[in-house]
Design an enzyme around this catalytic site. Structure first.
Site, PDB file in Angstrom:
ATOM      1  N   TRP A  58       0.216  -6.593  -6.570  1.00 25.11           N
ATOM      2  CA  TRP A  58       0.003  -5.742  -7.745  1.00 25.11           C
ATOM      3  C   TRP A  58       1.218  -4.890  -8.103  1.00 25.11           C
ATOM      4  CZ3 TRP A  58      -2.390  -6.415 -11.858  1.00 25.11           C
ATOM      5  CH2 TRP A  58      -2.570  -5.362 -12.778  1.00 25.11           C
ATOM      6  N   ASP A  91      -6.080   5.705   1.115  1.00 16.96           N
ATOM      7  CA  ASP A  91      -5.984   4.298   0.728  1.00 16.96           C
ATOM      8  C   ASP A  91      -7.373   3.660   0.712  1.00 16.96           C
ATOM      9  OD1 ASP A  91      -3.657   1.973   0.704  1.00 16.96           O
ATOM     10  OD2 ASP A  91      -5.612   1.242   1.365  1.00 16.96           O
ATOM     11  N   VAL A 103      15.656  -6.657  -0.796  1.00 19.63           N
ATOM     12  CA  VAL A 103      16.471  -6.311  -1.969  1.00 19.63           C
ATOM     13  C   VAL A 103      15.650  -5.362  -2.836  1.00 19.63           C
ATOM     14  CG1 VAL A 103      17.658  -8.540  -1.988  1.00 19.63           C
ATOM     15  CG2 VAL A 103      15.672  -8.197  -3.431  1.00 19.63           C
ATOM     16  N   SER A 128       4.294  -5.738  -7.784  1.00 19.79           N
ATOM     17  CA  SER A 128       5.231  -6.628  -8.482  1.00 19.79           C
ATOM     18  C   SER A 128       4.809  -6.835  -9.924  1.00 19.79           C
ATOM     19  CB  SER A 128       5.325  -7.973  -7.753  1.00 19.79           C
ATOM     20  OG  SER A 128       5.915  -7.787  -6.488  1.00 19.79           O
ATOM     21  N   HIS A 142       0.832  -1.213   0.000  1.00 20.01           N
ATOM     22  CA  HIS A 142       0.000   0.000   0.000  1.00 20.01           C
ATOM     23  C   HIS A 142       0.863   1.259   0.000  1.00 20.01           C
ATOM     24  CE1 HIS A 142      -3.924  -2.058   0.684  1.00 20.01           C
ATOM     25  NE2 HIS A 142      -3.101  -3.006   1.096  1.00 20.01           N
ATOM     26  N   ASP A 197      -5.825 -10.777  -3.050  1.00 19.61           N
ATOM     27  CA  ASP A 197      -6.177 -10.348  -4.410  1.00 19.61           C
ATOM     28  C   ASP A 197      -5.309 -10.989  -5.491  1.00 19.61           C
ATOM     29  OD1 ASP A 197      -3.937  -9.094  -3.416  1.00 19.61           O
ATOM     30  OD2 ASP A 197      -4.372  -7.135  -4.276  1.00 19.61           O
ATOM     31  N   THR A 225      -5.101   0.197  -4.601  1.00 21.73           N
ATOM     32  CA  THR A 225      -3.713  -0.279  -4.643  1.00 21.73           C
ATOM     33  C   THR A 225      -3.549  -1.624  -5.356  1.00 21.73           C
ATOM     34  OG1 THR A 225      -4.118  -1.169  -2.452  1.00 21.73           O
ATOM     35  CG2 THR A 225      -3.019   0.959  -2.565  1.00 21.73           C
ATOM     36  N   GLU A 266       5.716  -3.753 -11.871  1.00 16.81           N
ATOM     37  CA  GLU A 266       7.183  -3.676 -12.031  1.00 16.81           C
ATOM     38  C   GLU A 266       7.673  -4.679 -13.076  1.00 16.81           C
ATOM     39  OE1 GLU A 266       8.524  -4.172  -7.989  1.00 16.81           O
ATOM     40  OE2 GLU A 266       7.474  -2.346  -7.383  1.00 16.81           O
TER      41      GLU A 266
END
Ligand code: UDP
Ligand code: G50
Length: 471
Positions: free
Chosen positions: A367, A126, A347, A369, A29, A388, A149, A372
């Site tokens: 989400w 949020d 990381v 990830s 979030h 989700d 989000t 990205e």
């Protein structure tokens, strides 16, 4: 009260929108809030970043700190939370408990928001705080937008769910997602009507219609059918505006000790040869599933980089090398040393996904990830674990970003996924030029949306001009 004015390049006075951002809890979030703050600042907004304190994870504390100190356009406002008796609710999830604690402190937020100077143009909150915070903003006539989000698919589910629950949920029709969704793809907590999350989810789903708009980190080309379904329902009176502004780009990077281990190791690997394995910031696999994954990676024949998490909250997450070895099977680390790296701790995932040695991503489909991976053009093997993530995995599959073996189990199932299955799917992903090409196409579209003139950039500009009008 009038908004402050500055002289723009053309010497005409222009209003400076001042926007307050209110995230809830968890890196999943916080991350899109930091990214949205950076995007709004680059469009000329001043940002007050509200931090409900105390925060749950060490990662959240670190990231807010680094972000605030990165620009004078960002101000920080602490929102001290009231004590909260957790024994009064049904949930042992520290992040859900924090959503509730913030909600129960809501009445103290109004005076805080009113006292901010210069006066606010808008609040962005949020989604998990929708039903508790929207009324507070309404009381002081402050325009209020939700940051959703997760995926548009999940937004469609969230908006549909109050009615589905009320009707007993015989067919689960989610506009733009599924005519009849398998109940096994719903977030696990929804199976229990008494679960804290379920009550919040239903109330938030209902309350969302009263927002001035719903901002979402997705883009037209990634979820076209779902966005069309959501934006089509604007015809229904009272349905809020859906504003896709993704993919939101990185705000600021935090460099850690784990990065010092990981990046030089990646530098030494052949191009596109490494599969990156991570389940996000709050998902720990069972000991049995960890061992099976280790064996699967080992026999896949692929090089791998694996971020190992054994606890839900990072403050508890420090395993020594000996403990890791015992966990993954005696001698595992030594056997795979030449081709695999296992790290625990944070990381910089974005840096990893952008690294030329990385060629694939085994992801839980949080989400952030997924977005990205899309920006990195990284083919994904989707292994949703919770919440989700199965809905997000459907987006991964449908968009071409990756594959989802939908029979693989997740949290709460009795069975685990066996090593042969894992090895086979990982090897298949890494050997498939078609998968790499499809992911590269998703990247192209993502970059186009986020570039000047792209669909999401135009949405951001519209949003900022709305702040200026209503401030
Ligand atoms: N992340 C990271 N390093 C880690 C773990 C997570 O950079 O070791 C980042 C990841 O890149 C993403 C966010 O934390 O931006 C996690 O959000 P996501 O929605 O993917 O999953 P969640 O952690 O909420 O399950
Ligand atoms: C955590 C989780 C499941 C889950 C989400 C989580 C979402 C989905 C959006 O954050 O983000 C959403 C959450 C809560 C709510 C409304 C909407 O009340 O374990 O689905």
């Amino acid at each position: 009260e009038r908004p402050t004015t500055i002289l723009s390049g053309s010497m005409a006075p222009a209003a400076v929108p001042h926007v307050a951002l209110l995230p809830s809890s968890g890196m999943g979030h916080l991350t899109p809030f930091l990214r949205l703050a950076a995007a709004l600042a680059s469009h000329g907004c001043v940002i007050t970043f509200i931090t409900p304190t105390p925060v749950v994870s060490a990662a959240e504390a670190r990231h807010v700190e680094a972000f605030i100190s990165s620009s004078p356009l960002f101000r920080r406002l602490e929102f001290p939370l009231l004590p909260f008796d957790v024994s009064s609710v049904v949930s042992d999830d520290p992040f859900f408990l924090q959503f509730e604690r913030i909600s129960r402190s809501a009445r103290h937020l109004g005076p805080v928001l009113s006292s901010v100077s210069p006066p606010l143009s808008a609040l962005i909150l949020d989604v998990t705080l929708t039903s508790s915070i929207l009324p507070i903003a309404a009381e002081i006539s402050l325009p209020a937008y939700i940051l959703f989000t997760s995926s548009a698919g999940m937004l469609s589910l969230c908006l549909s769910y109050p009615e589905i629950a009320a009707s007993g949920g015989v067919t689960i029709k989610i506009p733009g997602v599924a005519e009849d969704l398998a109940p096994s793809s719903l977030p696990q907590p929804l199976r229990d009507p008494r679960n804290l999350f379920t009550g919040q989810f239903i109330e938030n789903g209902r309350a969302m219609a009263r927002a001035d708009g719903i901002i979402i980190n997705t883009w037209e080309a990634l979820e076209p059918a779902t966005l069309a379904a959501l934006q089509g329902s604007k015809a229904v009176s009272g349905f809020p505006l859906v504003i896709p502004v993704g993919p939101l780009l990185a705000a600021s990077d935090i460099h850690t000790a784990a990065d010092d281990l990981v990046i030089p190791w990646l530098d030494a690997q052949p191009a596109s040869s490494v599969v990156f394995v991570s389940f996000g910031s709050r998902t720990a696999l069972s000991a049995e599933q960890l061992r099976e994954l280790a064996a699967g990676l080992e026999s896949s024949g692929c090089r791998f980089l694996w971020v190992l998490k054994t606890k839900k909250v990072d403050r508890e997450d420090q395993e020594g090398e000996k403990a890791v070895d015992e966990l993954l099977g005696e001698g595992f680390l030594q056997r795979v040393e030449w081709k695999g790296k296992v790290v625990s701790g944070w990381v910089d995932q974005r840096a990893v996904l952008d690294h030329p040695s990385v060629g694939g991503f085994v992801s839980h489909c949080g989400w952030n990830s997924v977005t990205e991976a899309a920006l990195g053009g990284m083919r994904v093997l989707a292994w949703p674990r919770h919440g989700d993530q199965r809905i997000n995995a459907m987006v991964v599959e449908k968009s071409g970003l990756g594959k989802w073996p939908s029979l693989w189990t997740w949290e709460g199932d009795d069975e685990i996924v066996r090593r042969e299955e894992i090895a086979g799917r990982v090897a298949e992903l890494m050997a498939s030029p078609a998968a790499a090409a499809a992911a590269a196409k998703v990247k192209e579209e993502a970059v186009r949306a986020a570039t000047a003139g792209g669909s999401s950039q135009r949405q951001l500009e519209d949003l900022v001009s709305r702040f200026t009008c209503s401030g």
